[in-house]
Design an enzyme around this catalytic site. Structure first.
Site, PDB file in Angstrom:
ATOM      1  CD  GLU A  38       7.469  13.107 -33.509  1.00 25.96           C
ATOM      2  OE1 GLU A  38       7.702  12.780 -32.324  1.00 25.96           O
ATOM      3  OE2 GLU A  38       8.194  13.882 -34.148  1.00 25.96           O
ATOM      4  N   PRO A  84       0.723  10.380 -25.403  1.00 29.48           N
ATOM      5  CG  PRO A  84       1.109  10.224 -23.114  1.00 29.48           C
ATOM      6  CD  PRO A  84       0.802   9.388 -24.316  1.00 29.48           C
ATOM      7  CG  ASN A  85       4.336  14.397 -29.352  1.00 34.23           C
ATOM      8  OD1 ASN A  85       4.863  15.489 -29.461  1.00 34.23           O
ATOM      9  ND2 ASN A  85       4.745  13.328 -30.032  1.00 34.23           N
ATOM     10  CG  HIS A 144      20.332  25.207 -37.032  1.00 36.17           C
ATOM     11  ND1 HIS A 144      20.247  25.861 -38.242  1.00 36.17           N
ATOM     12  CD2 HIS A 144      21.615  25.370 -36.616  1.00 36.17           C
ATOM     13  CE1 HIS A 144      21.418  26.385 -38.543  1.00 36.17           C
ATOM     14  NE2 HIS A 144      22.265  26.094 -37.576  1.00 36.17           N
ATOM     15  CD  GLU A 145      14.828  21.284 -31.199  1.00 34.45           C
ATOM     16  OE1 GLU A 145      13.844  22.046 -31.263  1.00 34.45           O
ATOM     17  OE2 GLU A 145      14.863  20.167 -31.757  1.00 34.45           O
ATOM     18  CG  HIS A 185      13.806  15.720 -37.531  1.00 27.79           C
ATOM     19  ND1 HIS A 185      13.942  14.506 -36.886  1.00 27.79           N
ATOM     20  CD2 HIS A 185      14.464  15.587 -38.710  1.00 27.79           C
ATOM     21  CE1 HIS A 185      14.656  13.679 -37.635  1.00 27.79           C
ATOM     22  NE2 HIS A 185      14.997  14.318 -38.744  1.00 27.79           N
ATOM     23  CD  GLU A 186      10.963  17.409 -33.818  1.00 26.49           C
ATOM     24  OE1 GLU A 186      11.354  16.278 -33.501  1.00 26.49           O
ATOM     25  OE2 GLU A 186      11.746  18.335 -34.154  1.00 26.49           O
ATOM     26  CD  GLU A 190      10.972  13.357 -36.179  1.00 23.80           C
ATOM     27  OE1 GLU A 190      11.442  12.558 -35.366  1.00 23.80           O
ATOM     28  OE2 GLU A 190      10.646  14.530 -35.873  1.00 23.80           O
ATOM     29  CD  GLU A 238      12.564  10.999 -32.284  1.00 19.19           C
ATOM     30  OE1 GLU A 238      13.627  11.551 -31.961  1.00 19.19           O
ATOM     31  OE2 GLU A 238      11.544  11.618 -32.618  1.00 19.19           O
TER      32      GLU A 238
END
Length: 705
Positions: free
Chosen positions: A174, A195-196, A416-417, A485-486, A504, A510
């Site tokens: 990202e 930054p991430n 689902h995170e 995602h991620e 993603e 976002e």
């Protein structure tokens, strides 16, 4: 998946030799690409690649450093070679085209290392649009269990190419794409690393794949990998003096790069090349290097167009969390005794509004995030047990929403995170998927925000690659489709596991609420991130000022409204979100019509114009129809797009609805200026259309019956 035609022409040139000088040559079916393989003076494997006589990859070394064992780098003899030709056509479950041709010439080289009594196979497949090669480790006495210290695959480039690159990182993709010559990477790296919440760069000249490049003599070159299974993700280390890229595998918590047991193989290393940018976009080499689908029944796998309770949380208008507590524990915190914050979006009343909107506009599903207990103190915490994926907040009535959505013929999409607590997700996975089936959910968006737990593991290491694979295969047991995602960037595995609808794995929409993506962002992603598979980019933002939803957020969407429509065509995915709020779409019903009309599955695709970083124009034919949709996106400079509609059927008439930038549109100054016009068109008609800075256009071309 059905093979509609298949034949194998096997031409074997088999022999045994001890001569390290024996060179092998392989040509693509159309003779434009030439691969040469040989052994160097020390018995090191060397390959090179040319296109129409131009050097693409100069002589480059292959091999491995092993841990606590002799390396597989040199001292080899060619024990055997085999050449063959393969040609088939196959139907994807979903995709950009109805039929994909898989046509290549193959060279398999068996290399023996007499000093260690070990052997490996290097298998090359040369397609008309590129090369795939991998290492194979047959079962043998002296190479059984082994640990990779580093893979030493080289890509020696023929010049200081223009590159579209991301910083090499073991945990995130990202970043904004930097466009520069390779020789400028070192000087631009510090600014490129932004930054991430989880990141681990490894070098001031480290780069990610897919890496897109353009040579000074007009060759477009893309380096990536295919069929990433039970192996660490590959990045690239740039030697900016010699212009040589070398593989760097993602390490585990103790620094090892891969645990292998023969018989096994590496992923394919891919080099896509052409003198036409559009050929890169249309390449199916990465898909073709993956195995056919593992599923006998794929009838449950369906492309999805959806809305979601998401953008209002991303912008800060609403929250994922039910209350404002800073310390909650599942099974301990009694939410019924806490005070709601009044901004929780995933409540029964609000979700019903999204369901109504989806039903009224013919959309398939509603994504709901923040419905389950635990969101108050998960972010940034090293917390193993965060979510159980089945316990709703008090204001989210699972059974009633299941009933209500079913009555409207709309699905709810699960979220689902995992908070990157991978052990916790795996211990709950069966229960979570069963909960989905029991309550009418057939698709899940999973997330892996934050540093991986167990501590020290990386998002792109072998351990996590195996976890993502486990989640996809387990989902298939419950007939569930996955949007991860991620997670790791895709490598064509959607051919084998077509329930993996999208990932993603890049900066999506976002980031428009976090400061904005560059105006050229969507002119680059199809050449980079989308090479391995579709992205859940979440386009369709009409209210470009984030402050309209959250007065404390002054970010804006770096795009015109017309380009937001174009992204449904240029950013291919069988999973497309109408990401803005229903009340906003109701203000722009004329523009929203395109989102309602546009397909998410296709019989044919054409690249009408393309130049990475500048512009892309696609035309796509909707599945099972004679209707076409065109999308065009450009960078911050704007342009006039000129295309020919010669892809239309000669004996048919069409009406084209053009959604375009207004004459004074500008992605920063006047993003909402758009015009809509209808014209009759037929095969061969020429279209000239203005694209504003950061803008574009979308066209629906509907057959007149």
């Amino acid at each position: 998946m059905t093979n509609i035609s298949k034949f194998i022409l096997l031409i074997c040139f088999c022999y045994t030799t001890t001569s390290s000088a024996s060179a092998q040559e392989l040509r693509s079916p159309d003779n434009n690409l030439t691969l040469k393989f040989s052994l160097g003076n020390t018995g090191s494997p060397v390959y090179q690649l040319s296109y129409k006589g131009k050097s693409v990859i100069k002589p480059s070394n292959l091999g491995f450093q092993l841990k606590n064992a002799a390396d597989l780098l040199n001292g080899f003899e060619i024990a055997d070679t085999k050449q063959s030709t393969f040609d088939e056509s196959w139907k994807p479950v979903w995709g950009e085209v109805k039929i994909i041709r898989n046509h290549y010439n193959e060279l398999a080289v068996t290399l023996k290392q007499p000093a260690s009594d070990r052997f490996i196979v290097v298998r090359f497949r040369l397609f008309n649009d590129g090369l795939g090669f991998r290492y194979e480790f047959p079962q043998q006495k002296n190479l059984n269990y082994f640990t990779i210290k580093e893979e030493k695959t080289q890509f020696a480039l023929a010049g200081d190419h223009k590159a579209f690159w991301l910083p090499g990182d073991y945990d995130t993709q990202e970043y904004s794409t930097t466009t520069s010559n390779l020789s400028e990477v070192r000087g631009k790296m510090k600014a490129a690393v932004t930054p991430n919440v989880s990141q681990k760069t490894f070098s001031e000249t480290g780069l990610q794949t897919p890496l897109m490049m353009k040579s000074k003599d007009g060759l477009y070159i893309n380096i990536h990998e295919a069929a990433l299974i039970n192996y660490s993700t590959m990045s690239l280390e740039l030697n900016d003096k010699d212009m040589v890229l070398e593989s760097v595998l993602t390490p585990d918590a103790i620094g090892d790069k891969g645990y292998m047991q023969a018989p096994t193989q590496s992923p394919w290393r891919t080099i896509i090349v052409s003198d036409k940018a559009g050929d890169i976009l249309m390449s199916k080499t990465i898909l073709n290097l993956n195995e056919p689908t593992k599923f006998k029944d794929t009838s449950w796998i369906k492309p999805i167009k959806y809305v979601g309770v998401w953008w209002e949380m991303i912008t800060g208008k609403s929250t994922w969390a039910y209350n404002d507590l800073d310390n909650v524990q599942l099974g301990v915190t009694d939410y019924s005794k806490t005070t709601p914050n009044g901004k929780h979006a995933a409540n029964t009343k609000r979700v019903k509004e999204y369901i109504d909107f989806a039903a009224e506009n013919g959309l398939d599903a509603v994504l709901v995030e923040g419905w389950n207990e635990g969101w108050e103190d998960w972010f940034g915490k090293t917390k193993d047990y965060v979510f159980d994926f089945v316990t709703p907040y008090p204001d989210f009535d699972v059974k009633e929403l299941h009933r209500y959505a079913a009555s409207k013929n709309v699905k709810i999409m699960m979220h689902h995170e995992t908070s990157s607590s991978v052990r916790n997700y795996e211990r709950h996975l069966d229960t979570a998927y069963k909960f989905m089936v029991d309550n009418g959910y057939n698709a899940v968006k999973s997330g892996y925000v934050g540093n991986i737990i167990p501590r020290g593991e990386h998002h792109y290491g072998q351990w996590l690659v195996n976890h993502y694979q486990y989640a996809i295969e387990k989902a298939a047991e419950y007939k569930i489709m996955v949007n991860a995602h991620e997670a790791v960037r895709p490598t064509g595995l959607s051919r084998t596991y077509p329930n993996l609808l999208a990932n993603e794995a890049a900066r999506g929409t976002e980031y428009e609420a976090f400061g904005g993506n560059n105006a050229d962002h969507t002119t680059i992603l199809p050449f980079t991130r989308l090479m391995g598979g579709p992205m859940d980019y979440t386009p369709g933002i009409f209210e470009t000022k984030i402050s309209a939803y959250n007065p404390e957020n002054n970010s804006f969407v770096h795009s015109t409204l017309a380009r937001q429509l174009a992204l449904y065509v240029t950013m291919y995915s069988p999973l497309q979100m109408a990401a803005d709020l229903p009340e906003t779409y109701n203000k722009y019903k004329d523009a929203f019509q395109f989102i309602k009309d546009v397909a998410v599955d296709w019989d044919d695709t054409k690249v009408l114009e393309a130049e990475p970083g500048d512009y892309i124009t696609f035309a796509r034919k909707a599945k099972g129809t004679n209707n076409w949709f065109v999308g065009s996106t450009c960078d911050e400079n704007g342009r006039t797009s000129t295309v020919n509609l010669d892809f239309l059927d000669a004996n048919k008439k069409y009406i084209a609805t053009v959604y375009a930038d207004g004459k004074d549109a500008h992605y920063e100054l006047n993003p909402k200026a758009y015009v809509i016009k209808k014209i009759n068109v037929k095969k061969g008609a020429k279209l000239s259309q203005y694209c504003a800075p950061g803008g574009g256009y979308a066209i629906s071309i509907i057959e007149i019956k």
